[in-house]
Design a protein around this motif. Structure first.
Motif, short mmCIF file in Angstrom:
data_model
loop_
_atom_site.label_atom_id
_atom_site.label_comp_id
_atom_site.label_asym_id
_atom_site.label_seq_id
_atom_site.Cartn_x
_atom_site.Cartn_y
_atom_site.Cartn_z
N ARG A 1 0.80 -1.23 0.00
CA ARG A 1 0.00 0.00 0.00
C ARG A 1 0.83 1.28 0.00
O ARG A 1 0.29 2.37 0.11
CB ARG A 1 -0.97 0.03 1.18
N ARG A 2 2.12 1.15 -0.14
CA ARG A 2 2.99 2.31 -0.07
C ARG A 2 3.92 2.31 -1.28
O ARG A 2 4.41 1.28 -1.69
CB ARG A 2 3.80 2.28 1.22
N VAL A 3 4.14 3.49 -1.83
CA VAL A 3 5.08 3.65 -2.92
C VAL A 3 6.11 4.69 -2.50
O VAL A 3 5.75 5.70 -1.88
CB VAL A 3 4.39 4.04 -4.24
N ALA A 4 7.37 4.41 -2.78
CA ALA A 4 8.44 5.34 -2.41
C ALA A 4 9.20 5.75 -3.66
O ALA A 4 9.27 5.01 -4.65
CB ALA A 4 9.38 4.68 -1.40
N PHE A 5 9.75 6.94 -3.58
CA PHE A 5 10.59 7.47 -4.65
C PHE A 5 11.92 7.86 -4.03
O PHE A 5 11.97 8.35 -2.90
CB PHE A 5 9.95 8.69 -5.31
N VAL A 6 12.98 7.66 -4.79
CA VAL A 6 14.32 8.02 -4.33
C VAL A 6 14.94 8.96 -5.35
O VAL A 6 14.70 8.84 -6.55
CB VAL A 6 15.19 6.76 -4.10
N ALA A 7 15.71 9.92 -4.83
CA ALA A 7 16.50 10.81 -5.67
C ALA A 7 17.93 10.32 -5.60
O ALA A 7 18.46 10.09 -4.51
CB ALA A 7 16.41 12.24 -5.17
N ASN B 1 7.64 9.16 0.30
CA ASN B 1 6.74 8.04 0.03
C ASN B 1 5.29 8.44 0.20
O ASN B 1 4.98 9.47 0.83
CB ASN B 1 7.09 6.80 0.87
N LEU B 2 4.45 7.65 -0.42
CA LEU B 2 2.99 7.83 -0.33
C LEU B 2 2.38 6.54 0.21
O LEU B 2 2.66 5.46 -0.33
CB LEU B 2 2.38 8.07 -1.71
N ALA B 3 1.56 6.66 1.22
CA ALA B 3 0.73 5.54 1.67
C ALA B 3 -0.63 5.75 1.02
O ALA B 3 -1.20 6.84 1.12
CB ALA B 3 0.61 5.53 3.18
N LEU B 4 -1.11 4.74 0.33
CA LEU B 4 -2.39 4.83 -0.38
C LEU B 4 -3.48 4.14 0.43
O LEU B 4 -3.29 3.02 0.90
CB LEU B 4 -2.27 4.20 -1.77
N GLY C 1 14.07 18.16 -3.75
CA GLY C 1 12.83 17.99 -3.00
C GLY C 1 11.62 18.23 -3.89
O GLY C 1 10.63 17.48 -3.83
N THR C 2 11.69 19.24 -4.72
CA THR C 2 10.59 19.54 -5.65
C THR C 2 10.40 18.40 -6.63
O THR C 2 9.26 18.00 -6.92
CB THR C 2 10.86 20.87 -6.39
N ALA C 3 11.48 17.85 -7.15
CA ALA C 3 11.39 16.74 -8.09
C ALA C 3 10.78 15.51 -7.42
O ALA C 3 9.94 14.81 -8.02
CB ALA C 3 12.76 16.42 -8.67
N LEU C 4 11.16 15.23 -6.18
CA LEU C 4 10.56 14.12 -5.44
C LEU C 4 9.08 14.35 -5.22
O LEU C 4 8.25 13.45 -5.42
CB LEU C 4 11.27 13.93 -4.09
N LEU C 5 8.72 15.57 -4.80
CA LEU C 5 7.32 15.89 -4.57
C LEU C 5 6.52 15.77 -5.86
O LEU C 5 5.42 15.21 -5.87
CB LEU C 5 7.18 17.30 -3.99
N ASN C 6 7.07 16.26 -6.95
CA ASN C 6 6.38 16.16 -8.24
C ASN C 6 6.13 14.71 -8.63
O ASN C 6 5.06 14.37 -9.16
CB ASN C 6 7.16 16.87 -9.34
N ALA C 7 7.09 13.83 -8.37
CA ALA C 7 6.92 12.41 -8.68
C ALA C 7 5.80 11.82 -7.83
O ALA C 7 4.96 11.05 -8.34
CB ALA C 7 8.23 11.65 -8.44
N ALA C 8 5.75 12.17 -6.56
CA ALA C 8 4.71 11.65 -5.67
C ALA C 8 3.33 12.16 -6.08
O ALA C 8 2.35 11.40 -6.13
CB ALA C 8 5.01 12.03 -4.22
N ALA D 1 2.39 13.22 -9.07
CA ALA D 1 2.03 12.59 -10.35
C ALA D 1 1.53 11.17 -10.12
O ALA D 1 0.56 10.73 -10.75
CB ALA D 1 3.22 12.60 -11.30
N HIS D 2 2.17 10.45 -9.22
CA HIS D 2 1.74 9.08 -8.92
C HIS D 2 0.32 9.08 -8.32
O HIS D 2 -0.51 8.27 -8.71
CB HIS D 2 2.72 8.42 -7.95
N ALA D 3 0.07 10.00 -7.39
CA ALA D 3 -1.25 10.08 -6.77
C ALA D 3 -2.32 10.43 -7.80
O ALA D 3 -3.42 9.86 -7.79
CB ALA D 3 -1.24 11.10 -5.63
N ARG D 4 -2.01 11.35 -8.69
CA ARG D 4 -2.96 11.71 -9.77
C ARG D 4 -3.25 10.52 -10.66
O ARG D 4 -4.39 10.25 -11.02
CB ARG D 4 -2.39 12.83 -10.62
N ALA D 5 -2.21 9.80 -11.03
CA ALA D 5 -2.36 8.64 -11.91
C ALA D 5 -3.19 7.53 -11.25
O ALA D 5 -3.80 6.72 -11.94
CB ALA D 5 -1.00 8.10 -12.32
N ARG D 6 -3.22 7.50 -9.92
CA ARG D 6 -4.00 6.50 -9.18
C ARG D 6 -5.37 7.04 -8.78
O ARG D 6 -6.05 6.45 -7.96
CB ARG D 6 -3.25 6.05 -7.93
#
Length: 156
Positions: free
Chosen positions: A55-61, A72-75, A107-114, A116-121
């Motif tokens: 239930r969680r997705v993480a992104f790394v820079a 990370n995002l907990a869905l 930090g902005t790039a990580l936030l943007n990835a998170a 975008a992932h939430a929008r796509a879900r």
């Protein structure tokens, strides 16, 4: 950052547990102001990461191949309603960039990835509990007060 140094943002997998644990340790030690002696931390972190993976997705820079930041995002799946499509919401947590790499857009790039992932879900919202220092960062990214939520905070 010069052209010879590159930052990449990617979704993590099981093979990233060690790097994520190292970032979490660095974050905690930065907040504590000293090194922490906890020989079991990496093992505990790996167990947590495995348990949360569904239930969680993480992104790394990564900067020149070295992990320098994470988020990370907990869905959470919302209870279905008749006549309405299913939806979910996300909790954004554990956003961190090593001090030597801050104020470079990581930090902005990580936030943007998170985001975008939430929008796509098809998430209805992203909520977070920012530190006082990070509030302006999130406000610049379009986050505002969560007036639709209430919290019951337990004494520690």
């Amino acid at each position: 950052m010069t052209a010879s140094h590159s930052v990449s943002i990617r979704q993590t997998g099981e093979h990233d547990t060690t790097a994520l644990a190292a970032l979490r340790r660095a974050w905690t030690e930065e907040q504590a102001g000293h090194l922490l002696d906890d020989d079991r931390f990496e093992e505990c972190f790996a167990q947590w990461y495995t348990a949360e993976a569904s239930r969680r997705v993480a992104f790394v820079a990564e900067f020149d191949g070295k992990a320098v930041g994470m988020v990370n995002l907990a869905l959470f799946e919302r209870m279905p309603k008749p006549g309405r499509p299913t939806s979910r919401w996300a909790y954004l947590g554990n956003a961190f960039v090593l001090a030597a790499h801050r104020n470079r857009g990581i930090g902005t790039a990580l936030l943007n990835a998170a985001v975008a992932h939430a929008r796509a879900r098809d998430c209805a919202r992203i909520v977070l509990s920012p530190s006082e220092r990070s509030v302006p960062f999130y406000q610049r990214a379009g986050f505002g007060p969560a007036t639709m939520l209430l919290a019951h905070v337990f004494d520690s």
